[in-house]
Design an enzyme around this catalytic site. Structure first.
Site, mmCIF file in Angstrom:
data_model
loop_
_atom_site.group_PDB
_atom_site.id
_atom_site.type_symbol
_atom_site.label_atom_id
_atom_site.label_comp_id
_atom_site.label_asym_id
_atom_site.label_seq_id
_atom_site.Cartn_x
_atom_site.Cartn_y
_atom_site.Cartn_z
ATOM 1 N N CYS A 112 0.704 -1.470 0.233
ATOM 2 C CA CYS A 112 0.017 0.173 0.020
ATOM 3 C C CYS A 112 0.917 1.226 0.046
ATOM 4 O O CYS A 112 0.413 2.356 -0.491
ATOM 5 C CB CYS A 112 -1.089 -0.280 1.068
ATOM 6 S SG CYS A 112 -1.894 -1.437 1.908
ATOM 7 N N HIS A 237 -3.168 6.929 2.947
ATOM 8 C CA HIS A 237 -3.798 5.527 2.396
ATOM 9 C C HIS A 237 -5.197 5.501 3.078
ATOM 10 O O HIS A 237 -5.484 5.792 4.163
ATOM 11 C CB HIS A 237 -2.947 4.528 2.738
ATOM 12 C CG HIS A 237 -3.047 3.542 2.642
ATOM 13 N ND1 HIS A 237 -3.479 3.311 0.991
ATOM 14 C CD2 HIS A 237 -3.197 2.522 2.706
ATOM 15 C CE1 HIS A 237 -3.722 1.972 1.430
ATOM 16 N NE2 HIS A 237 -3.501 1.548 2.226
ATOM 17 N N ASN A 267 -10.348 -0.369 -0.064
ATOM 18 C CA ASN A 267 -9.016 -0.704 0.615
ATOM 19 C C ASN A 267 -8.623 -1.013 -0.760
ATOM 20 O O ASN A 267 -8.419 -1.880 -1.443
ATOM 21 C CB ASN A 267 -8.551 -0.902 1.835
ATOM 22 C CG ASN A 267 -6.884 -0.841 1.637
ATOM 23 O OD1 ASN A 267 -5.965 -0.835 0.430
ATOM 24 N ND2 ASN A 267 -6.311 -1.709 2.538
HETATM 25 O O1 UT7 Z 1 -3.899 -1.451 3.326
HETATM 26 C C1 UT7 Z 1 -3.267 -2.204 4.836
HETATM 27 C C2 UT7 Z 1 -3.947 -3.344 5.585
HETATM 28 N N1 UT7 Z 1 -4.188 -3.056 6.040
HETATM 29 C C3 UT7 Z 1 -4.822 -2.183 7.306
HETATM 30 O O2 UT7 Z 1 -5.209 -1.114 7.237
HETATM 31 C C4 UT7 Z 1 -6.171 -3.250 8.134
HETATM 32 C C5 UT7 Z 1 -5.702 -2.330 9.175
HETATM 33 N N2 UT7 Z 1 -6.954 -2.647 10.601
HETATM 34 C C6 UT7 Z 1 -8.110 -2.989 10.413
HETATM 35 O O3 UT7 Z 1 -8.315 -1.981 9.660
HETATM 36 C C7 UT7 Z 1 -8.649 -3.250 11.906
HETATM 37 O O4 UT7 Z 1 -7.932 -3.959 12.387
HETATM 38 C C8 UT7 Z 1 -10.277 -4.151 10.994
HETATM 39 C C9 UT7 Z 1 -11.140 -3.476 10.481
HETATM 40 C C10 UT7 Z 1 -9.220 -5.561 10.310
HETATM 41 C C11 UT7 Z 1 -10.749 -4.995 12.087
HETATM 42 O O5 UT7 Z 1 -11.159 -4.220 13.096
HETATM 43 P P1 UT7 Z 1 -10.340 -4.448 14.881
HETATM 44 O O6 UT7 Z 1 -11.415 -3.397 15.689
HETATM 45 O O7 UT7 Z 1 -9.220 -4.404 15.312
HETATM 46 O O8 UT7 Z 1 -11.750 -5.659 14.921
HETATM 47 P P2 UT7 Z 1 -10.866 -6.880 15.492
HETATM 48 O O9 UT7 Z 1 -10.059 -7.412 14.310
HETATM 49 O O10 UT7 Z 1 -10.632 -6.263 16.702
HETATM 50 O O11 UT7 Z 1 -12.406 -7.643 15.735
HETATM 51 C C12 UT7 Z 1 -13.760 -7.941 16.587
HETATM 52 C C13 UT7 Z 1 -14.411 -8.964 16.143
HETATM 53 C C14 UT7 Z 1 -14.468 -9.504 16.433
HETATM 54 O O12 UT7 Z 1 -14.943 -10.821 16.556
HETATM 55 P P3 UT7 Z 1 -14.550 -11.109 17.936
HETATM 56 O O13 UT7 Z 1 -13.602 -12.124 18.104
HETATM 57 O O14 UT7 Z 1 -14.818 -10.547 18.850
HETATM 58 O O15 UT7 Z 1 -16.081 -12.083 18.649
HETATM 59 C C15 UT7 Z 1 -13.953 -10.936 14.589
HETATM 60 O O16 UT7 Z 1 -14.575 -11.617 14.389
HETATM 61 O O17 UT7 Z 1 -15.304 -8.464 14.978
HETATM 62 C C16 UT7 Z 1 -15.133 -9.880 14.128
HETATM 63 N N3 UT7 Z 1 -15.091 -9.428 12.843
HETATM 64 C C17 UT7 Z 1 -15.688 -9.071 12.270
HETATM 65 N N4 UT7 Z 1 -17.307 -9.132 12.485
HETATM 66 C C18 UT7 Z 1 -18.659 -8.936 11.233
HETATM 67 C C19 UT7 Z 1 -13.645 -8.996 12.048
HETATM 68 N N5 UT7 Z 1 -14.309 -9.402 10.699
HETATM 69 C C20 UT7 Z 1 -15.611 -8.962 10.293
HETATM 70 C C21 UT7 Z 1 -16.426 -8.424 9.838
HETATM 71 N N6 UT7 Z 1 -18.565 -8.423 9.896
HETATM 72 N N7 UT7 Z 1 -16.038 -8.636 8.192
#
Ligand code: UT7
Length: 312
Positions: A112, A237, A267
């Site tokens: 990215c 980004h 993204n």
């Molecule tokens: O270009 C560079 C690439 N990447 C990035 O910039 C990504 C950087 N990271 C992020 O943007 C965030 O970490 C995410 C958007 C990927 C995730 O958000 P988060 O607030 O960090 O959520 P989390 O990973 O802590 O997950 C929270 C919960 C989990 O459930 P449990 O374990 O708490 O029960 C996940 O399983 O949300 C769940 N979850 C979803 N639920 C519904 C994860 N993805 C989804 C989804 N829909 N698509």
């Protein structure tokens, strides 16, 4: 003499996939995606349109917008992690599609942050007088390497391309400062698996991104001899609105001075910064002599930031 942007353009595929569409395919919700990422929809390329096609559509328009022809291009740099195939490079395919001269052409793999790496590489060749016009493209067909069974990643990405022609610009316009960096020890948090799909440890990438986006933005402002108040527009980004907001707050910028296109395109990795610049130009939000700060981060881990005074 500084290198700057002479012409810029974007291409996004026609097919729009909304969060509600994804609800039907996997265990997710529009509400979760919106509140956690800011994404509302993304564009997905048809099977027949590969990375080099999107690169071509954007590049052709960028060259036209620079009032140049393909004959005027002295070097082609394509930032992508989703090339049509490992080799030949997308840059070589683009040389042929454009009917450009038989100039230097290569791909840059910096995920990215790739468009930042491309612009900074172009700057070196232009400011040493080696080449006059360097075409820099950020393009991804991430849908090719998306695991549609993994809700952690599948909801985040989109396809698209942004292209810019860089060349010498007048007065104190152009690239004022830059920072590029990498930390390979974090490679394990975001990579393409043996099954050829994206793996991401979202929380780790999130923490890194929040820290690095703010830090690199501040660093390029200082390197340019500017103050935070001198910044007219931030183009981060577009990965996650919460990460973008943290960078904006670090620069004390009001909300209207930050580019936001993540809700429309998700993204798009290396394409997100040039796509955003094009949209802001169309809306009249970036004008001649504005100081803009671009900042990206991604798999590698990599990062890159540029302070640029807009205009030719
Ligand atoms: O270009 C560079 C690439 N990447 C990035 O910039 C990504 C950087 N990271 C992020 O943007 C965030 O970490 C995410 C958007 C990927 C995730 O958000 P988060 O607030 O960090 O959520 P989390 O990973 O802590 O997950 C929270 C919960 C989990 O459930 P449990 O374990 O708490 O029960 C996940 O399983 O949300 C769940 N979850 C979803 N639920 C519904 C994860 N993805 C989804 C989804 N829909 N698509």
């Amino acid at each position: 003499m500084n290198a700057g942007i002479l012409g810029i353009a974007k291409y996004v595929p026609e097919t729009v996939v909304t969060n509600v569409d994804l609800e039907k395919r996997m265990d997710t919700s529009d509400e979760w995606i919106r509140t956690r990422t800011g994404i509302e929809q993304r564009r997905i390329a048809e099977k027949s349109i590969d990375t080099s096609d999107m690169a071509y559509f954007a590049a052709k328009q960028a060259i036209e917008n620079a009032n140049l022809t393909a004959e005027d291009i002295d070097m082609i740099l394509v930032a992508t992690v989703t090339p049509d195939q490992p080799f030949p490079s997308v840059a070589c395919m683009l040389q042929d599609k454009l009917g450009a001269k038989k100039v230097a052409a290569m791909d840059i793999s910096a995920a990215c942050a790739g468009f930042m790496y491309g612009m900074v590489t172009a700057k070196q060749f232009i400011e040493t007088g080696t080449y006059k016009h360097v075409l820099v493209v950020g393009v991804e067909k991430l849908s090719k390497i998306t695991d549609w069974n993994d809700r952690n990643t599948a909801v985040l990405f989109g396809d698209g391309a942004g292209a810019a022609v860089l060349g010498p610009v007048s007065g104190d316009r152009g690239i004022l400062s830059f920072e590029l960096g990498s930390d390979g020890s974090g490679g394990k948090h975001l990579y393409q698996t043996e099954e050829d799909v994206i793996f991401m440890n979202g929380r780790e990438v999130f923490k890194f991104a929040v820290r690095q986006m703010g830090e690199s933005s501040v660093n390029v402002i200082e390197k340019a001899g500017l103050k935070k108040e001198d910044v007219d527009f931030l183009v981060p980004h577009q990965a996650n609105i919460r990460i973008m907001e943290s960078a904006r707050e670090r620069l004390n910028l009001p909300i209207e001075k930050m580019s936001k296109t993540v809700h429309k395109y998700g993204n798009t990795s290396a394409a997100s910064i040039p796509i955003s610049i094009v949209e802001e130009l169309e809306e009249g939000k970036i004008n001649d002599d504005d100081v803009i700060v671009m900042v990206g981060f991604g798999g590698g881990l990599t990062w890159g930031a540029i302070a640029l005074r807009w205009g030719r």
